[in-house]
Design an enzyme around this catalytic site. Structure first.
Site, short mmCIF file in Angstrom:
data_model
loop_
_atom_site.label_atom_id
_atom_site.label_comp_id
_atom_site.label_asym_id
_atom_site.label_seq_id
_atom_site.Cartn_x
_atom_site.Cartn_y
_atom_site.Cartn_z
CB CYS A 1 -87.25 27.76 -46.62
SG CYS A 1 -88.33 26.66 -45.45
CB CYS B 1 -93.88 29.98 -43.03
SG CYS B 1 -93.44 28.10 -43.05
CB CYS C 1 -81.57 33.94 -24.91
SG CYS C 1 -82.66 34.05 -26.35
CB CYS D 1 -77.95 39.70 -26.07
SG CYS D 1 -79.97 40.07 -25.81
CG ASP E 1 -82.07 33.75 -35.17
OD1 ASP E 1 -81.98 33.96 -34.35
OD2 ASP E 1 -82.72 33.08 -35.63
CB CYS F 1 -88.07 47.62 -16.83
SG CYS F 1 -88.53 47.78 -18.34
CB CYS G 1 -89.68 39.79 -18.20
SG CYS G 1 -89.73 41.50 -17.76
CB CYS H 1 -94.56 45.61 -21.73
SG CYS H 1 -94.46 45.83 -19.86
#
Length: 422
Positions: free
Chosen positions: A29, A33, A266, A272, A288, A328, A337, A360
């Site tokens: 890059c 950052c 996603c 996933c 990633d 959950c 979520c 959460c």
């Protein structure tokens, strides 16, 4: 929809739909950052100081992917900084997509960039092939320049705005990705107003959640409460604008789910296994955020997409999304979520998907504040568009399926433990 039709005809191999997230310049890059999570991934490839996707890898990537049967061929070019590849690379991309495509196929290209290296030549090409370009911008200069700097520490805001101007001059479709950090989390209205004041109406806000090797929150990362307060602030400002000229991707995604039952981002899904991340040398990872040696799935030059999709390692990674904390199962917001992104569950404390998301409490704060109004909007949308039970998705009109059968969403769980858990 971003699409362009290609003239050739060929047969495709039937396969489960998936998209590609590609790192053609790996972690390289032009900026430094402070919060970039991908910089350290250069350690995966220590043999070279510069990482660039070669033409043979690019051709194999495109030809093999476009040899599968997809509803849309979706390529997301990210980094590092993908503009380091230069305009000739993206000319080659579209040339290969045209060569290996077939008449009537839809190709979507998304480029995520800091825009500093944007040129008229590159912007013209991106516009000509309907690329959607995401520009990273954290707010006005005093906010943006806090973390998004060049190697010498100089802020990048002025150069980003110059690049955004080049994209606009060529009518490239753009949106803005804002990383929400400890610096701008308490300035939600200021950031929102700044973007709108710049004529930017497509916003994506992403939470910064990073920990050090001892599970301590990094100084630029968010507390759960800060994330919740930021979402509430943005939501209140957004919903008060009756013109509806501003699109906030997360709010749009929630409305999409409430109206049709479709999960379009996603971290809201229960599995996933939606895309592959491809590194500059063709190595394939499930995500990633999880580009690590123990999750290397294979390489596009050696392994077919059906083989990668059928990988035990890939399947386990996907199913882990639904292996959430037992609390959950009793949460009224689980349908929205799905336990949140695995990155926010695995990167602090015990390394298990059964850990609660770091965010959460923030999400609960937001849903408690905004959900009723979102549901009211969803009802208005359904009524306005004459939605009926027959035209809504299975998540709104439950499918007739045994509670002990596999869930049709593809999570790998029984229906009663997944989408039937209402």
């Amino acid at each position: 929809m971003l699409q362009w039709l290609k003239p050739t005809m060929k047969k495709s191999t039937p396969i489960k739909p998936f998209s590609l997230l590609i790192k053609p310049a790996s972690a390289d890059c032009n900026l430094r950052c402070a919060y970039c999570f991908y910089t350290e991934k250069a350690e995966l490839y220590p043999g070279s100081a510069v990482h660039r996707m070669s033409d043979p890898v690019l051709e194999k990537l495109i030809s093999s992917y476009m040899g599968t049967d997809q509803p849309q061929y979706a390529f997301a070019w990210q980094g590092g900084e993908p503009a380091l590849m230069g305009v000739d690379f993206y000319r080659r991309v579209t040339e290969l997509q045209s060569r290996y495509g077939f008449a009537g196929a839809s190709v979507a290209n998304h480029l995520q960039t800091n825009a500093v290296l944007m040129t008229d030549e590159l912007a013209e090409h991106l516009a000509g092939y309907n690329f959607l370009v995401g520009v990273s911008l954290d707010g006005p200069a005093e906010i943006h320049d806090h973390f998004r700097t060049f190697q010498n520490g100089e802020g990048s805001h002025a150069q980003v705005m110059r690049g955004l101007g080049v994209l606009r001059r060529h009518n490239v479709e753009t949106n803005i990705l804002t990383l929400v950090t400890s610096v701008n989390a308490g300035k939600g209205r200021e950031v929102y107003d700044y973007l709108v004041g710049q004529g930017i109406f497509y916003h994506q806000y992403i939470p910064c959640v990073e920990f050090d090797g001892r599970s301590r929150l990094m100084p630029y990362a968010l507390s759960p409460e800060a994330w919740g307060e930021f979402l509430c602030t943005i939501f209140d400002h957004w919903i008060a604008d009756t013109s509806r000229q501003v699109s906030v991707r997360y709010f749009d995604a929630l409305l999409q789910y409430l109206v049709t039952g479709e999960r379009i981002i996603c971290h809201m899904t229960r599995n996933c296994n939606l895309y592959f991340m491809v590194e500059h040398n063709g190595d394939v990872y499930p995500c990633d955020f999880f580009a690590q040696r123990d999750l290397l799935l294979g390489n596009v030059c050696n392994d077919s997409w059906p083989k990668l999709l059928d990988s035990r390692r890939y399947k386990k990674f996907g199913i882990d999304k639904s292996n959430w904390h037992t609390d959950c199962d009793r949460c009224p917001y689980l349908q929205l979520c799905a336990g949140d992104c695995l990155k926010h569950r695995l990167n602090h404390g015990t390394q298990t998907p059964q850990q609660k998301s770091w965010l959460c409490a923030g999400y609960k704060m937001f849903f408690s504040h905004a959900l009723q109004r979102l549901q009211n909007m969803a009802t208005e949308i359904r009524n306005r568009n004459n939605f009926t039970d027959a035209s809504t998705s299975r998540f709104i009109q439950p499918v007739k399926i045994s509670r002990n059968q596999s869930c049709p969403c593809g999570s790998g769980l029984k229906y009663k433990k997944c989408c039937g858990n209402h």
